[in-house]
Every structure is written in C-alpha cells, then in structure tokens.
Motif scaffolding. Sequence first.
Motif, PDB file in Angstrom:
ATOM      1  N   LEU A 769       0.831  -1.204   0.000  1.00 19.95           N
ATOM      2  CA  LEU A 769       0.000   0.000   0.000  1.00 19.95           C
ATOM      3  C   LEU A 769       0.873   1.265   0.000  1.00 19.95           C
ATOM      4  CD1 LEU A 769      -2.632   1.558   0.178  1.00 19.95           C
ATOM      5  CD2 LEU A 769      -2.673   1.127   2.641  1.00 19.95           C
ATOM      6  N   ILE A 770       1.872   1.314   0.864  1.00 21.88           N
ATOM      7  CA  ILE A 770       2.717   2.515   0.959  1.00 21.88           C
ATOM      8  C   ILE A 770       3.471   2.738  -0.361  1.00 21.88           C
ATOM      9  CG2 ILE A 770       4.691   3.556   2.165  1.00 21.88           C
ATOM     10  CD1 ILE A 770       3.740   1.954   4.674  1.00 21.88           C
ATOM     11  N   THR A 771       3.977   1.655  -0.950  1.00 21.62           N
ATOM     12  CA  THR A 771       4.692   1.771  -2.228  1.00 21.62           C
ATOM     13  C   THR A 771       3.740   2.236  -3.335  1.00 21.62           C
ATOM     14  OG1 THR A 771       6.222   0.013  -1.568  1.00 21.62           O
ATOM     15  CG2 THR A 771       6.094   0.509  -3.920  1.00 21.62           C
ATOM     16  N   PHE A 772       2.519   1.687  -3.335  1.00 15.10           N
ATOM     17  CA  PHE A 772       1.530   2.065  -4.352  1.00 15.10           C
ATOM     18  C   PHE A 772       1.189   3.559  -4.246  1.00 15.10           C
ATOM     19  CE2 PHE A 772      -3.001   2.500  -5.688  1.00 15.10           C
ATOM     20  CZ  PHE A 772      -2.811   2.264  -7.036  1.00 15.10           C
ATOM     21  N   LEU A 773       0.945   4.050  -3.026  1.00 15.49           N
ATOM     22  CA  LEU A 773       0.597   5.465  -2.830  1.00 15.49           C
ATOM     23  C   LEU A 773       1.771   6.366  -3.221  1.00 15.49           C
ATOM     24  CD1 LEU A 773      -1.384   5.319   0.556  1.00 15.49           C
ATOM     25  CD2 LEU A 773      -2.303   5.419  -1.769  1.00 15.49           C
ATOM     26  N   PHE A 774       3.003   5.922  -2.920  1.00 13.42           N
ATOM     27  CA  PHE A 774       4.212   6.664  -3.288  1.00 13.42           C
ATOM     28  C   PHE A 774       4.302   6.796  -4.824  1.00 13.42           C
ATOM     29  CE2 PHE A 774       8.744   6.568  -4.494  1.00 13.42           C
ATOM     30  CZ  PHE A 774       9.221   7.688  -3.809  1.00 13.42           C
ATOM     31  N   LEU A 775       4.081   5.667  -5.507  1.00 13.50           N
ATOM     32  CA  LEU A 775       4.140   5.663  -6.977  1.00 13.50           C
ATOM     33  C   LEU A 775       3.011   6.507  -7.567  1.00 13.50           C
ATOM     34  CD1 LEU A 775       5.516   4.450  -9.545  1.00 13.50           C
ATOM     35  CD2 LEU A 775       3.834   2.598  -9.413  1.00 13.50           C
ATOM     36  N   LEU A 776       1.835   6.430  -6.964  1.00 16.12           N
ATOM     37  CA  LEU A 776       0.660   7.169  -7.431  1.00 16.12           C
ATOM     38  C   LEU A 776       0.942   8.678  -7.472  1.00 16.12           C
ATOM     39  CD1 LEU A 776      -2.085   5.919  -8.194  1.00 16.12           C
ATOM     40  CD2 LEU A 776      -2.927   6.544  -5.937  1.00 16.12           C
ATOM     41  N   GLU A 777       1.508   9.196  -6.391  1.00 13.97           N
ATOM     42  CA  GLU A 777       1.804  10.633  -6.321  1.00 13.97           C
ATOM     43  C   GLU A 777       2.869  11.018  -7.356  1.00 13.97           C
ATOM     44  OE1 GLU A 777      -0.031  12.894  -4.648  1.00 13.97           O
ATOM     45  OE2 GLU A 777      -1.206  11.064  -4.364  1.00 13.97           O
ATOM     46  N   HIS A 778       3.832  10.129  -7.566  1.00 18.37           N
ATOM     47  CA  HIS A 778       4.863  10.391  -8.586  1.00 18.37           C
ATOM     48  C   HIS A 778       4.227  10.491  -9.972  1.00 18.37           C
ATOM     49  CE1 HIS A 778       8.256   9.943 -11.270  1.00 18.37           C
ATOM     50  NE2 HIS A 778       7.837   8.742 -11.660  1.00 18.37           N
ATOM     51  N   LEU A 779       3.373   9.526 -10.308  1.00 13.38           N
ATOM     52  CA  LEU A 779       2.745   9.522 -11.637  1.00 13.38           C
ATOM     53  C   LEU A 779       1.868  10.753 -11.839  1.00 13.38           C
ATOM     54  CD1 LEU A 779       1.857   5.718 -12.067  1.00 13.38           C
ATOM     55  CD2 LEU A 779       3.831   6.963 -12.965  1.00 13.38           C
ATOM     56  N   LYS A 780       1.220  11.220 -10.788  1.00 11.36           N
ATOM     57  CA  LYS A 780       0.418  12.454 -10.892  1.00 11.36           C
ATOM     58  C   LYS A 780       1.325  13.653 -11.206  1.00 11.36           C
ATOM     59  CE  LYS A 780      -3.404  11.145  -7.790  1.00 11.36           C
ATOM     60  NZ  LYS A 780      -4.093  11.444  -6.527  1.00 11.36           N
ATOM     61  N   ARG A 781       2.513  13.687 -10.575  1.00  9.73           N
ATOM     62  CA  ARG A 781       3.448  14.792 -10.851  1.00  9.73           C
ATOM     63  C   ARG A 781       3.948  14.736 -12.305  1.00  9.73           C
ATOM     64  NH1 ARG A 781       4.869  13.734  -5.383  1.00  9.73           N
ATOM     65  NH2 ARG A 781       6.537  12.286  -5.956  1.00  9.73           N
ATOM     66  N   VAL A 782       4.160  13.504 -12.823  1.00 10.98           N
ATOM     67  CA  VAL A 782       4.564  13.348 -14.229  1.00 10.98           C
ATOM     68  C   VAL A 782       3.463  13.894 -15.146  1.00 10.98           C
ATOM     69  CG1 VAL A 782       5.055  11.661 -16.070  1.00 10.98           C
ATOM     70  CG2 VAL A 782       6.082  11.366 -13.799  1.00 10.98           C
ATOM     71  N   ALA A 783       2.203  13.562 -14.832  1.00  6.23           N
ATOM     72  CA  ALA A 783       1.070  13.989 -15.666  1.00  6.23           C
ATOM     73  C   ALA A 783       0.867  15.507 -15.641  1.00  6.23           C
ATOM     74  CB  ALA A 783      -0.207  13.283 -15.220  1.00  6.23           C
ATOM     75  N   GLU A 784       1.318  16.157 -14.579  1.00  2.00           N
ATOM     76  CA  GLU A 784       1.207  17.625 -14.525  1.00  2.00           C
ATOM     77  C   GLU A 784       2.020  18.289 -15.637  1.00  2.00           C
ATOM     78  OE1 GLU A 784       2.428  18.708 -10.593  1.00  2.00           O
ATOM     79  OE2 GLU A 784       0.608  17.917  -9.632  1.00  2.00           O
ATOM     80  N   LYS A 785       3.037  17.579 -16.128  1.00  2.86           N
ATOM     81  CA  LYS A 785       3.888  18.117 -17.194  1.00  2.86           C
ATOM     82  C   LYS A 785       3.429  17.634 -18.581  1.00  2.86           C
ATOM     83  CE  LYS A 785       6.998  20.104 -14.473  1.00  2.86           C
ATOM     84  NZ  LYS A 785       7.313  21.552 -14.536  1.00  2.86           N
ATOM     85  N   GLU A 786       2.184  17.187 -18.684  1.00  2.00           N
ATOM     86  CA  GLU A 786       1.672  16.627 -19.944  1.00  2.00           C
ATOM     87  C   GLU A 786       1.878  17.543 -21.159  1.00  2.00           C
ATOM     88  OE1 GLU A 786      -2.446  15.288 -22.147  1.00  2.00           O
ATOM     89  OE2 GLU A 786      -2.539  15.923 -20.063  1.00  2.00           O
ATOM     90  N   PRO A 787       1.692  18.887 -21.037  1.00  2.66           N
ATOM     91  CA  PRO A 787       1.905  19.729 -22.221  1.00  2.66           C
ATOM     92  C   PRO A 787       3.303  19.575 -22.821  1.00  2.66           C
ATOM     93  CG  PRO A 787       0.809  20.988 -20.494  1.00  2.66           C
ATOM     94  CD  PRO A 787       1.204  19.683 -19.874  1.00  2.66           C
ATOM     95  N   ILE A 788       4.278  19.204 -21.983  1.00  2.00           N
ATOM     96  CA  ILE A 788       5.657  19.045 -22.472  1.00  2.00           C
ATOM     97  C   ILE A 788       5.980  17.583 -22.760  1.00  2.00           C
ATOM     98  CG2 ILE A 788       8.105  19.436 -21.928  1.00  2.00           C
ATOM     99  CD1 ILE A 788       7.086  21.669 -19.989  1.00  2.00           C
ATOM    100  N   ASN A 789       5.657  16.676 -21.796  1.00  2.00           N
ATOM    101  CA  ASN A 789       6.076  15.270 -21.971  1.00  2.00           C
ATOM    102  C   ASN A 789       5.050  14.401 -22.690  1.00  2.00           C
ATOM    103  OD1 ASN A 789       4.111  14.443 -20.048  1.00  2.00           O
ATOM    104  ND2 ASN A 789       5.569  14.611 -18.350  1.00  2.00           N
ATOM    105  N   LYS A 790       3.876  14.945 -22.987  1.00  2.00           N
ATOM    106  CA  LYS A 790       2.808  14.220 -23.722  1.00  2.00           C
ATOM    107  C   LYS A 790       2.302  12.986 -22.982  1.00  2.00           C
ATOM    108  CE  LYS A 790       3.863  17.011 -27.142  1.00  2.00           C
ATOM    109  NZ  LYS A 790       3.239  18.320 -27.144  1.00  2.00           N
ATOM    110  N   MET A 791       2.508  12.917 -21.664  1.00  2.00           N
ATOM    111  CA  MET A 791       2.061  11.754 -20.895  1.00  2.00           C
ATOM    112  C   MET A 791       0.933  12.177 -19.947  1.00  2.00           C
ATOM    113  SD  MET A 791       3.640   9.166 -22.051  1.00  2.00           S
ATOM    114  CE  MET A 791       3.328   7.886 -20.852  1.00  2.00           C
ATOM    115  N   SER A 792      -0.296  11.856 -20.339  1.00  2.00           N
ATOM    116  CA  SER A 792      -1.463  12.158 -19.519  1.00  2.00           C
ATOM    117  C   SER A 792      -1.659  11.055 -18.484  1.00  2.00           C
ATOM    118  CB  SER A 792      -2.708  12.233 -20.402  1.00  2.00           C
ATOM    119  OG  SER A 792      -2.946  10.960 -20.967  1.00  2.00           O
ATOM    120  N   LEU A 793      -2.592  11.265 -17.559  1.00  2.00           N
ATOM    121  CA  LEU A 793      -2.938  10.211 -16.589  1.00  2.00           C
ATOM    122  C   LEU A 793      -3.353   8.937 -17.324  1.00  2.00           C
ATOM    123  CD1 LEU A 793      -4.998  12.247 -13.943  1.00  2.00           C
ATOM    124  CD2 LEU A 793      -2.670  11.375 -13.675  1.00  2.00           C
TER     125      LEU A 793
END
Length: 859
Positions: A769-793
Amino acid sequence: MEPLSHPGLPRLSWIDTLYSNFSYGADDYDAEGNEEQKGPPEGSETMPYIDESPTMSPQLSARSQGGGDSVSPTPPEGLAPGVEAGKGLEMRKLVLSGFLASEEIYINQLEALLLPMKPLKATATTSQPVLTIQQIETIFYKIQDIYEIHKEFYDNLCPKVQQWDSQVTMGHLFQKLASQLGVYKAFVDNYKVALETAEKCSQSNNQFQKISEELKVKGPKDSKDSHTSVTMEALLYKPIDRVTRSTLVLHDLLKHTPVDHPDYPLLQDALRISQNFLSSINEDIDPRRTAVTTPKGETRQLVKDGFLVEVSEGSRKLRHVFLFTDVLLCAKLKKTSAGKHQQYDCKWYIPLADLVFPSPEESEASPHVHPFPDHELEDMKMKISALKSEIQKEKANKGQSRAIERLKKKMFENEFLLLLNSPTIPFRIHNRNGKSYLFLLSSDYERSEWREAIQKLQKKDLQAFVLSSVELQVLTGSCFKLRTVHNIPVTSNKDDDESPGLYGFLHVIVHSAKGFKQSAHLYCTLEVDSFGYFVSKAKTRVFRDTTEPKWDEEFEIELEGSQSLRILCYEKCYDKTKVNKDNNEIVDKIMGKGQIQLDPQTVETKNWHTDVIEMNGIKVEFSMKFTSRDMSLKRTPSKKQTGVFGVKISVVTKRERSKVPYIVRQCVEEVEKRGIEEVGIYRISGVATDIQALKAVFDANNKDILLMLSDMDINAIAGTLKLYFRELPEPLLTDRLYPAFMEGIALSDPAAKENCMMHLLRSLPDPNLITFLFLLEHLKRVAEKEPINKMSLHNLATVFGPTLLRPSEVESKAHLTSAADIWSHDVMAQVQVLLYYLQHPPIFFAELKRNTLYFSTDV
C-alpha cells in the motif's frame, strides 16, 4: 468518357464494371461514416478475374484447350455465390477457368518481353553492341525467373481445370506460387531502375527504341488476333499488376471453396502470404493508372492516395486524398441512392505549382489543435475490444448472421471514431493564392511520405491552372476507379481469415546504419500499429557526428494486434528556433524511413531474426524476436532472495528497513530530477542492455548505483522501474485481491465504487500500500507536465495498469483464455483500475487506515 486504362492499353468496358465492384466493406459507408447501400450495384454480376490486355477477347480460352469449354466473362444464370455447395463449386471452376485464361495471356506477355533478350545479349559481346550486358540485365531483371514460375504453375493447373472434378485439389499450386513472391520483391525493387534504363537506352539508341516500341504478343488460342503490338514499358508493368490480380483470385476462390475442402487451408495460407507481400511493397510502387491529361498535354497519373483526417471548420472529417502528378485533390464519398455507383465529391484541390508548406514559424499563427481526451479514446478501445469478443462468441455459438452484422456495425462505428479522433500530428498545406488546409496524422512517417511525394513532383516543370467544372467532374469521377486504397483502415473491414495481428512483446535490437553522405547527429525511432493507427514506441540514443552510427540497442515493444513495424532515422536538430508551435517539439530531419510486415511465422520463433531495411540509400540493420502475451504474463520468483528483482516486496522492505523499496525511491527521484519533461517518459522503451545492467547493479546492491543512475539514459531508468514491478512474484496489488479489483471497477454506482475501491486499498499489505501510494503521487506529478512530456494520466495508466495488476501465472490462467481476450478484457480493466486511483483526490496512508466506516465486508 472512355474507360480509363494503363498507359497505352485499351480496356474493355466490362472490366471497368469488375474493377468498381470487387470491394465492399468500408465503402458501404461514406467518408463521414454514414451507411451506404449494401451489396453490388444493380445489374452487376460476380465475375471471374480476367486480365485486361490488348489481346483480350470476350470469349477466352485456356492455352491448349483445344477449343473445349470457352470461358464466358459472366457466370451462367443461377450461380450466385454461396447459394449451395454444388453451385459454389461451379463458381470455383469459373473463377479458375478465367484465371487460367489470364495466365495464358500473362505468359504470352512475358515471352514477348523475353524474345529480344537473347539477340541483345548476343550483340553485347560484339564490336557494335545495341546494349551493354549490365543494361540488359537491369531491364530484364528477374523476367526469366517469373516466366518459369508461371509456366510451371500454368502447366500444372491447366489439366486440373480441363478434367474438372469437384474434389480436385490445386491449393498447393497457389501456395507454391505465393511462396515464390520473393522473386517479385526483387523485380519491384528494380522496377524504377529498369524503366529509367530502358528510357535512356531508347533515347540514345534508335535500334533499341524500335524494338521497345513494338513488341509482339501472341494472342490466345482461338483469338482472331494472332499478334498484338505492345510497348516494353507496358509489358514491364505487367508483373506488378499480376500480384494484385492473384490476390483477388484467391479471395474469390476462398469464397467459393467449402471450409471442409482440403484446398481451403492452403488457399488461406497463400492469401495471407500474398497480402503480407502486397502490404510490404505497396509504398514502393508508383500506380501507373491513367487519369486525364494535364494542361501541358501529358498523361495525368495517380501517384498516391489514402484516408486522412482533415480539420475543417473546427471539426474532424475523414477525407480520401488523391495526389496526381500535378494536383492534390481532397474528396469524400457521396451518399448514393440504391442501385447507383458510389461517387466522390471534391471538397477542394490545389495545383502542385501553387502548393507550399508553411514553416514551423508560420504555423504559430494557425489555430492550435486540441487533442481528443485520452479517456474517451480508451473508452472507444474498450468498446471495440468488448465487441470483438461478442462477435467471436456469436460465431463460436453459430449465432444469427443478423446479430453478428449488428455487432460488426457497432464495432465499425467505434473504430471509425477512434480513427477520426486519435491522430494528433499536424500536416499543414497552403495554396499560395488563398486558403490553408490542416490534416492530422498519427505518425511522422505518414507526414514525411506525403511531403516527400509532393516535393518530388514539384521538382518537375509544373504550371498553375484552374480546372473547369467539367474537368473537375471528370477528374473526381476517375478517383473511384484509380484509387489504390479501397477501404477505411479499420479491422471491421478485414476478412475473417486475415491475421488478427500480434499480441505480446516484440524485442528489437537496432544495430547500426550505413549510407550517410556526411556526418550528423543520428537516432532512430520505432513505431508499431495499434487499432488502425501508428504509435511511436522506442527511440535510440543520439549518435553524434558520424556517418556510421552503431547503436546496438535493444528495446521491448508491447504489441496490441500489431501487423507492421516502422523504423525512422532522424538527424537531430539542436536549433531552438526551429520549434513547431503545433506540438512544442523541435523539428528533426527525417533521413530515411522503412516498414516491414510482422509475419507471425517469421517472428514467432525463439531465435533472433536479423534483417536490413533500406531507406533512401541508407541501410539500417536490426534484429527482432517476439514473445506472445501468455508467455510474457509469467511472473517468475527469483531463486536468489538476496536481490530485489523477483523477490516479494515485504521481504525487500524488511531487509532494507524501509517503507518503500530503495530501487523504487531511487528511480522515481532520478526521473523527477531530469526526466519529468522527457517526451514519452515511461512510454518510450529504454535500451534493454542498459536496463539489464541497472537490474544487475540493484540486485547486487552495488555501491556505484547512484553514480550509474546519474549517467544512465532516463528511458532506461524508467524501464528499470517498470521491469521491477513486472517481475514481482505477485503483482503490487496482489493476486488475492485481483478478482475484487475487477469487480469493483465494474460497479456503476459512484458511492459503491468509492467504498469498494478504498476498502481494497486498505486490504493490501502495508509495504504494498505505501509503495503504491508513493508511486501514485509520482505519476500524478509526471502527468502535470503533460503539455511538455505528452504523458497524460490515461497514458500512464495504460503503461502501468497491467504492470501493477497483472496476476501471476496461476491466477492469469483462471482469468484469461486467448491472446486477444487478454487485451480485450483484463488489460483494459487493469488500466481502468489504476486510472481510477490516479484521478482520485490525494489518498493518505494514515487517513485510509483510520477510515473503515463505510465498508466492512471481508474481501
């Protein structure tokens, strides 16, 4: 208007009817996706495929038939296809007789082409040669081989048709013919050079000019015309035309061959080989069909056509675009009343003399194109996959054909929407006297193809012109017969016996490239097709300042019903001023591109298959092998519990005395430090050797991990993180809870779904659970840069969903049946589960553990 024909070849009017009636499917819909009339136009009949040629006569006989059964161009009354087995076999005989007659003509044409070769070779060694040996070998390249293949085929097929028996078997002959198509590939590769050589030789040698302008072709037995004069250029085109003919005949033979007939599987195999071959050479062939004359009085020819998505008045429209030698025409299929031929309606045209491409800077002033929401595209894919499964079930249960047709129609509608809304790469063209037009393409490959084809034609001395309404009508009317792409590229237009494509993982090593004229910064990208459009899946590192890059980089590419692999070679541009405002990317120059068919028989072996792909004089060497999805599903526990890969997450965190495994923390930190703005991060595959090196270092708990991470390509680090989760002995979200996650995501009521999905998280072991929540927040931060990295949720959910949820082997066998079902059902649901949590407001471990109020039922 006179029937249209190949250069210099008359054409019979009933052949025209044949050409316009051999394809139904997507053409039952207009270009906007509306349903057209079904079935052949009124008054048309099913006909055997017979070659159009100057020696054609309405009554055709097979060679040495001795005045026996002549072949009528139309079948006897009452022999409609599929009425009953007996009549089906009669139709089979008719198709074969017609094809045999056209084989006779084809062999005569090849003989006529070969006739001058021997005397030309004899003079080549004298003091006054007409042509050199090299010129002769170039012009007549592979003709002798093609002649021998067809002569043997004809001699074996002829007695079987003459002494007809309903159980006669000849599928092995077609299978052998298909297996020898490699000779045609060599011929096609040489075709343009052969034509150019023949043309140059004609200009410089009057004797050869006379020979090439009047080659004598024997007429068929019982024909009034004993010989006909044909040009060498027209005869050199015949082998290219022949492959398409053979494929059409195989379609018809299959249609009229009972499934339990011993020929059926052999004909299916021959058709598969022929279609794969045709797909692989389609792009190399210049269609030679004549349209109407240009303003300069030359023959206007169709060079390229295809379905493209146009943005018109703010909405997407599917258009059929035709590139002629002097004009680009954009058309749509018109709705027609029952019983009438389909027609194209011209939306606009631009003479190539007036066509210009706007620069990246000029594109800035154009309106920005908003991409279609990812979640809606994913919904369409889910619907398509579910409909495919329903159709398969109906067929397996021998369901009603009406029910199957209804499902197919629904699938077409969803596939059409996906095709319309998935492309995002802008391709702008401008009429220097007026309007600009915008197409959206799914791949840089297509954009480059269209641009190169237009620019090649623009090198000629072109004149600007305006077509009169009559000229425009004639040109648009010719599009129906001239088109080379007949069907909208969706799977519902494919025959049932066509390959469903590959599901699983394609391992590709890009070795090296040669043939560059000057040093440059070079890299390659790999694309595969998915749901009718192409997606970029991998990118090599940039090899700087070289003419012979040696990458030797391995990639693992996930296939979703894929049939083609494309390799594009680019020169890297570091000039920041050349940014395309449409997609915020620097425009790198395409140096070459190539495509190969992923033939299951070639690819599905345990060994590496090495090949070379040629593109604009550049040769790229690569190797590939394929792992089916059911093989790749296996999660193999590590035999060494001292490492981290393949070891339970609880064991690793306990040993490290950490809440989240060290490998996860370090990879996430590195991606956030220097990879969060990388285009396609987590989607673009990292180099497999780099990933394996990182895996070994983490498993050994090497002191140099941090130093190695800081120097490593960011896609390799992202790939290592994905590999860690994929190789866990059981998924991060556990085998035990897997069925409940599948049921929870399918709940319709939002409150019930929320309770269930949160309870399932609470039920996970703490390290998971802790690892999943850690990864979840990371992926959300990646998606915030979607206009540049083209990676949406949605993109991230597609990449990580199966990795975090895919069950281990025992569990997967209980849930999954075939490769297509795996993608259709569970994989889509796995993506939806992760997407639910990614779209959810922040979830905190302590709060989640406290909040057991709503849902207390044990899972």
